[in-house]
Design a protein around this motif. Sequence first.
Motif, PDB file in Angstrom:
ATOM      1  N   GLY A  70       0.835  -1.192   0.000  1.00 32.97           N
ATOM      2  CA  GLY A  70       0.000   0.000   0.000  1.00 32.97           C
ATOM      3  C   GLY A  70       0.866   1.236   0.000  1.00 32.97           C
ATOM      4  O   GLY A  70       2.038   1.194   0.368  1.00 32.97           O
ATOM      5  N   CYS A  74      -0.952   4.633   4.890  1.00 29.01           N
ATOM      6  CA  CYS A  74      -2.233   3.937   4.909  1.00 29.01           C
ATOM      7  C   CYS A  74      -2.360   3.008   6.108  1.00 29.01           C
ATOM      8  O   CYS A  74      -3.270   2.198   6.175  1.00 29.01           O
ATOM      9  N   TYR A 258      -5.526   0.165   2.104  1.00 30.47           N
ATOM     10  CA  TYR A 258      -5.813   1.533   1.700  1.00 30.47           C
ATOM     11  C   TYR A 258      -6.578   2.216   2.817  1.00 30.47           C
ATOM     12  O   TYR A 258      -7.579   1.687   3.308  1.00 30.47           O
ATOM     13  N   ALA A 259      -6.115   3.382   3.216  1.00 30.27           N
ATOM     14  CA  ALA A 259      -6.780   4.178   4.258  1.00 30.27           C
ATOM     15  C   ALA A 259      -7.123   3.343   5.487  1.00 30.27           C
ATOM     16  O   ALA A 259      -8.234   3.390   6.002  1.00 30.27           O
ATOM     17  N   PRO A 304      -3.516   9.535  -1.149  1.00 26.12           N
ATOM     18  CA  PRO A 304      -4.383   8.869  -0.176  1.00 26.12           C
ATOM     19  C   PRO A 304      -4.931   9.883   0.816  1.00 26.12           C
ATOM     20  O   PRO A 304      -4.304  10.916   1.061  1.00 26.12           O
ATOM     21  N   LEU A 307      -5.750  10.217   7.382  1.00 27.20           N
ATOM     22  CA  LEU A 307      -6.486   9.245   8.187  1.00 27.20           C
ATOM     23  C   LEU A 307      -7.301   9.920   9.284  1.00 27.20           C
ATOM     24  O   LEU A 307      -7.996   9.267  10.041  1.00 27.20           O
TER      25      LEU A 307
END
Lengths: 360, 307
Positions: A70, A74, A258-259, A304, A307
């Motif tokens: 990734g 992430c 992802y994330a 991305p 978060l």
Amino acid sequence: MTSPVHGSAGSHAAGTRTDDATATSSPRTGAPVLEVEDLRVEFRSRGPVVNAVNGVSYAIAPGETMAILGESGCGKSVSAQAIMGILDVPPAHITGAIRFEGRDMLQMGAEDQRKIRGPGVSMIFQDALSALNPVYSVGDQIGEMFRAHRGTSKKEAKDRAVELMDRVRIPAARQRVDDYPHQFSGGMRQRVMIAMALALDPKVLIADEPTTALDVTVQAQVMDLLKDLQRDTGMGLILITHDLGVVNEVADRVAVMYAGKVVETGTIDDVFTRPAHPYTRGLMSSIPVLDGKGQRLNPIVGAPPSLARIPPGCSFHPRCPMARRGDGGRPDCTSDVPPLREVAAGRRAACHYSEELLHG
Amino acid sequence: MGRYVARRLLLTIPVLIGASFLIFAMVYALPGDPIRALAGDRPLPAAVQAALRAEYNLDDPLLVQYGKYVLGLVQGDFGTDFSGRPVLQTISERLPVTATLTGVAIVFEIIIGIAAGVLAGLRRGSFFDNLVLVTTTLLVSIPVLVLGFVSQYVFGVRLGVVPVAGISEGLYSYLLPGLILAAISLAYVARLTRTSLADSLRADYVRTARAKGLDRRTVVVRHTLRNSLIPVVTFIGADIGSLLGGAIITESVFNIPGLGRAVFESVQRQEGAVVVGVITLLVFFFIFFNLVVDVLYAVLDPRIRYE
Ligand SMILES: Nc1ncnc2c1ncn2[C@@H]1O[C@H](COP(=O)(O)OP(=O)(O)O)[C@@H](O)[C@H]1O
Ligand SMILES: [Mg+2]
């Protein structure tokens, strides 16, 4: 001397096989040694809550190599550190289950958890220079594993350190055991880290971007070494990387993150040849660029998400070429969260429209 | 390392010569006539004054005076003060007093400073941490003179828990002056320890130590404290010199017969021999402790190497 962790391991591992039918493990390797289930990590300090890991599940069997792939940021490292139990709680807030040989590490006391680190699960880090203590010799730091966990004498611990340095192919180990980390080259330092992590024959080794800081030629040597050591010891290997080439060469299975979520898992062949998630496809088709650190991913338009501000619905939707608003009862990528579901035999993906990707 | 130390020791010679000359020149440049001041209200007969002048070479030009002084020095003669006492005797009487005072101060600096810094650094944001921050800010911002007189009044005069002044009660009489002398340095040590410890706690190698399954004590003491104390040890070593300088004030406030007060009094009397002798000695100690620090630094941190 066996540690209490080892003593109780057998019975729990037996229970695991029957208890947990959902554990995905490669057929050739058997029952998982480490299972992560719905792992969530939030950081609650000043400012907005950071949802670094949002429900990650995977399992790893002895002798198996799983790659975690990734873009940076992430949640790969945070999830690994949660498994190791080395995040500060608070500000980290960890939920879910991390079962080592069937026992949930999040439910056990700090002392039991600590005893698993080293002989049970071990970790190596990206930058060995900063990850090794500058004021102690490498022999001291490797030998500390034996002294701390097994009460080995100083002298014997040093002998064991020399053996380990030999094993990770550090030349003239006996002469170099009293040298300090700064006296070694980058590749040799990473070998020292590996020797330290493998000292107590861990069941699982987590390698967090072990070669990212190294020259390309040295990268290959270190990866070969890791691979050989894994074959000799039968440990499970979790390899965190963003190097597709490395993944392709050494991993059995891959989990794409992802994330803070796993968006796709499957065998290397499946995932590489027929991705079931648009993000994975983006990664695969991305052109590798040389930026002085070797091949890097150069995927997908945009970056991305932070978060601390993960988009609703599918967190990938703002960057996804396939994203659509629901019509006629079909799922809406901007509001419906896609679950990680079985999309073909032995593989899972978290996309509403995986089938379209898989079957054209 | 041995050669490095030898070279550094050799280097102290020109530094000492330079320092002593500077001080000598400063005393020479002081306004007023020491001999006339010595006599006070009743002027000495001109003949006596001239004799004294001649004995202390006071009529020679600066360079000649200094040359005669150094010539004496290399023969082990530190000169005499105006009352005929050898300077060497003053030094040997007063050095132990100042050494004790400085020693007490260093012990306070190390024990209180490091302990406060470590506790604050381990529990950042706690009540204790804030207490340390406020206290250290106060300590560095209040002039030592004020701190000295106030504490002397409160603890010595009002509460009577320590002697007001003097050294008649042995080591006990050094407690309050030692603490006052240490005050500013102690505050810096606490701050430095706190910051350095907090930095170390965030270091990658501390994360590694935890990943190795070491217990918390080992992680903190072996893998955090040792690294974070390197700059603190360096500071304390270099600070010994400024403590010796600070002793001049503290000894005057608490009426302690040490080197500091000897300097203070001799400056007033323009007794060049005493001032130059004592201060050159202090400069030597300063250089010496700095060398000790540099050696210690290499011992503590293997990345430091002197060739
Ligand atoms: N102690 C922390 N406090 C707050 N946020 C953190 C902390 N540690 C990591 N994060 C955040 O978690 C996110 C994921 O980081 P990380 O797991 O290191 O990503 P990567 O996938 O590159 O390894 C990052 O956005 C980072 O800023
Ligand atoms: Mg990372």
